[in-house]
Write a protein that holds these residues in place. Structure first.
Motif, PDB file in Angstrom:
ATOM      1  N   ASN A 193       0.829  -1.210   0.000  1.00  0.00           N
ATOM      2  CA  ASN A 193       0.000   0.000   0.000  1.00  0.00           C
ATOM      3  C   ASN A 193       0.862   1.259   0.000  1.00  0.00           C
ATOM      4  O   ASN A 193       0.617   2.212   0.730  1.00  0.00           O
ATOM      5  N   GLY A 194       1.922   1.231  -0.823  1.00  0.00           N
ATOM      6  CA  GLY A 194       2.772   2.401  -1.013  1.00  0.00           C
ATOM      7  C   GLY A 194       3.891   2.565   0.003  1.00  0.00           C
ATOM      8  O   GLY A 194       4.706   3.475  -0.139  1.00  0.00           O
ATOM      9  N   GLU A 195       3.966   1.701   1.021  1.00  0.00           N
ATOM     10  CA  GLU A 195       5.011   1.806   2.035  1.00  0.00           C
ATOM     11  C   GLU A 195       6.023   0.681   1.867  1.00  0.00           C
ATOM     12  O   GLU A 195       5.650  -0.476   1.680  1.00  0.00           O
ATOM     13  N   LYS A 196       7.295   1.036   1.964  1.00  0.00           N
ATOM     14  CA  LYS A 196       8.371   0.061   1.811  1.00  0.00           C
ATOM     15  C   LYS A 196       8.469  -0.814   3.055  1.00  0.00           C
ATOM     16  O   LYS A 196       8.402  -0.330   4.182  1.00  0.00           O
ATOM     17  N   HIS A 197       8.609  -2.129   2.837  1.00  0.00           N
ATOM     18  CA  HIS A 197       8.777  -3.108   3.914  1.00  0.00           C
ATOM     19  C   HIS A 197       9.894  -4.063   3.527  1.00  0.00           C
ATOM     20  O   HIS A 197      10.005  -4.454   2.372  1.00  0.00           O
ATOM     21  N   VAL A 198      10.694  -4.452   4.507  1.00  0.00           N
ATOM     22  CA  VAL A 198      11.697  -5.490   4.307  1.00  0.00           C
ATOM     23  C   VAL A 198      11.185  -6.727   5.024  1.00  0.00           C
ATOM     24  O   VAL A 198      10.869  -6.684   6.218  1.00  0.00           O
ATOM     25  N   ILE A 199      11.053  -7.818   4.268  1.00  0.00           N
ATOM     26  CA  ILE A 199      10.524  -9.059   4.835  1.00  0.00           C
ATOM     27  C   ILE A 199      11.497 -10.196   4.578  1.00  0.00           C
ATOM     28  O   ILE A 199      12.353 -10.119   3.696  1.00  0.00           O
ATOM     29  N   GLU A 200      11.342 -11.257   5.344  1.00  0.00           N
ATOM     30  CA  GLU A 200      12.154 -12.456   5.159  1.00  0.00           C
ATOM     31  C   GLU A 200      11.612 -13.229   3.960  1.00  0.00           C
ATOM     32  O   GLU A 200      10.406 -13.319   3.752  1.00  0.00           O
ATOM     33  N   SER A 201      12.509 -13.765   3.183  1.00  0.00           N
ATOM     34  CA  SER A 201      12.132 -14.544   2.014  1.00  0.00           C
ATOM     35  C   SER A 201      12.632 -15.966   2.205  1.00  0.00           C
ATOM     36  O   SER A 201      13.670 -16.169   2.825  1.00  0.00           O
TER      37      SER A 201
ATOM     38  N   ILE B 275      -4.557  -8.536 -10.140  1.00  0.00           N
ATOM     39  CA  ILE B 275      -5.282  -9.138  -9.024  1.00  0.00           C
ATOM     40  C   ILE B 275      -4.765 -10.558  -8.807  1.00  0.00           C
ATOM     41  O   ILE B 275      -4.584 -11.320  -9.757  1.00  0.00           O
ATOM     42  N   VAL B 276      -4.526 -10.894  -7.537  1.00  0.00           N
ATOM     43  CA  VAL B 276      -4.118 -12.250  -7.175  1.00  0.00           C
ATOM     44  C   VAL B 276      -5.368 -12.973  -6.673  1.00  0.00           C
ATOM     45  O   VAL B 276      -5.952 -12.561  -5.668  1.00  0.00           O
ATOM     46  N   PRO B 277      -5.804 -14.031  -7.361  1.00  0.00           N
ATOM     47  CA  PRO B 277      -6.986 -14.755  -6.898  1.00  0.00           C
ATOM     48  C   PRO B 277      -6.768 -15.278  -5.476  1.00  0.00           C
ATOM     49  O   PRO B 277      -5.690 -15.788  -5.153  1.00  0.00           O
ATOM     50  N   ARG B 278      -7.762 -15.135  -4.628  1.00  0.00           N
ATOM     51  CA  ARG B 278      -7.655 -15.562  -3.239  1.00  0.00           C
ATOM     52  C   ARG B 278      -7.244 -17.032  -3.145  1.00  0.00           C
ATOM     53  O   ARG B 278      -6.491 -17.421  -2.262  1.00  0.00           O
ATOM     54  N   SER B 279      -7.692 -17.853  -4.073  1.00  0.00           N
ATOM     55  CA  SER B 279      -7.378 -19.284  -4.043  1.00  0.00           C
ATOM     56  C   SER B 279      -5.902 -19.569  -4.275  1.00  0.00           C
ATOM     57  O   SER B 279      -5.439 -20.678  -4.014  1.00  0.00           O
ATOM     58  N   THR B 280      -5.133 -18.570  -4.747  1.00  0.00           N
ATOM     59  CA  THR B 280      -3.706 -18.792  -5.023  1.00  0.00           C
ATOM     60  C   THR B 280      -2.783 -18.064  -4.052  1.00  0.00           C
ATOM     61  O   THR B 280      -1.563 -18.125  -4.206  1.00  0.00           O
ATOM     62  N   LEU B 281      -3.334 -17.390  -3.033  1.00  0.00           N
ATOM     63  CA  LEU B 281      -2.502 -16.606  -2.118  1.00  0.00           C
ATOM     64  C   LEU B 281      -1.431 -17.453  -1.429  1.00  0.00           C
ATOM     65  O   LEU B 281      -0.322 -16.982  -1.173  1.00  0.00           O
ATOM     66  N   ALA B 282      -1.743 -18.721  -1.135  1.00  0.00           N
ATOM     67  CA  ALA B 282      -0.779 -19.592  -0.462  1.00  0.00           C
ATOM     68  C   ALA B 282       0.288 -20.123  -1.416  1.00  0.00           C
ATOM     69  O   ALA B 282       1.291 -20.685  -0.971  1.00  0.00           O
ATOM     70  N   ASP B 283       0.093 -19.937  -2.710  1.00  0.00           N
ATOM     71  CA  ASP B 283       1.039 -20.447  -3.705  1.00  0.00           C
ATOM     72  C   ASP B 283       1.970 -19.377  -4.259  1.00  0.00           C
ATOM     73  O   ASP B 283       3.046 -19.691  -4.762  1.00  0.00           O
ATOM     74  N   VAL B 284       1.566 -18.113  -4.191  1.00  0.00           N
ATOM     75  CA  VAL B 284       2.323 -17.023  -4.806  1.00  0.00           C
ATOM     76  C   VAL B 284       3.379 -16.503  -3.829  1.00  0.00           C
ATOM     77  O   VAL B 284       3.045 -16.054  -2.729  1.00  0.00           O
ATOM     78  N   GLN B 285       4.649 -16.568  -4.247  1.00  0.00           N
ATOM     79  CA  GLN B 285       5.757 -16.091  -3.430  1.00  0.00           C
ATOM     80  C   GLN B 285       5.963 -14.598  -3.644  1.00  0.00           C
ATOM     81  O   GLN B 285       5.873 -14.112  -4.775  1.00  0.00           O
ATOM     82  N   CYS B 286       6.235 -13.888  -2.555  1.00  0.00           N
ATOM     83  CA  CYS B 286       6.633 -12.488  -2.673  1.00  0.00           C
ATOM     84  C   CYS B 286       8.028 -12.445  -3.277  1.00  0.00           C
ATOM     85  O   CYS B 286       8.874 -13.288  -2.969  1.00  0.00           O
ATOM     86  N   ALA B 287       8.280 -11.476  -4.134  1.00  0.00           N
ATOM     87  CA  ALA B 287       9.577 -11.325  -4.787  1.00  0.00           C
ATOM     88  C   ALA B 287      10.109  -9.915  -4.538  1.00  0.00           C
ATOM     89  O   ALA B 287       9.337  -8.970  -4.331  1.00  0.00           O
ATOM     90  N   ASP B 288      11.424  -9.789  -4.554  1.00  0.00           N
ATOM     91  CA  ASP B 288      12.052  -8.496  -4.340  1.00  0.00           C
ATOM     92  C   ASP B 288      11.503  -7.482  -5.344  1.00  0.00           C
ATOM     93  O   ASP B 288      11.431  -7.751  -6.538  1.00  0.00           O
TER      94      ASP B 288
END
Length: 72
Positions: free
Chosen positions: A12-20, A46-59
């Motif tokens: 939502n427009g704010e930078k976050h550093v997360i573990e990958s 749009i990411v379908p809700r049914s795929t949220l557990a499959d989609v990896q966050c990327a840099d």
């Protein structure tokens, strides 16, 4: 990607550093949101809700997360 397997994303427009690696589903849970009550846009798609557990966050990902709240 930064050191220690961390990546930088925008939520939502704010930078976050997360573990990958981290899925969008795990990210939503870590934000203390209910995955069943959100809509997610990743890099303007749009990411379908049914795929949220499959989609990896990327840099560099840009996520927009909308949380639905009930009330009256």
């Amino acid at each position: 990607m930064t050191e220690n397997n961390n990546i930088t994303i925008q939520i939502n427009g704010e930078k976050h550093v997360i573990e990958s690696p981290k899925t969008i589903y795990a990210l939503i849970e870590s934000l203390e949101l209910n995955p069943a009550k959100v809509a997610v846009e990743r890099n303007m798609e749009i990411v379908p809700r049914s795929t949220l557990a499959d989609v990896q966050c990327a840099d560099g990902d840009a996520l927009e997360i909308v949380h639905f709240v009930g009330g009256g």
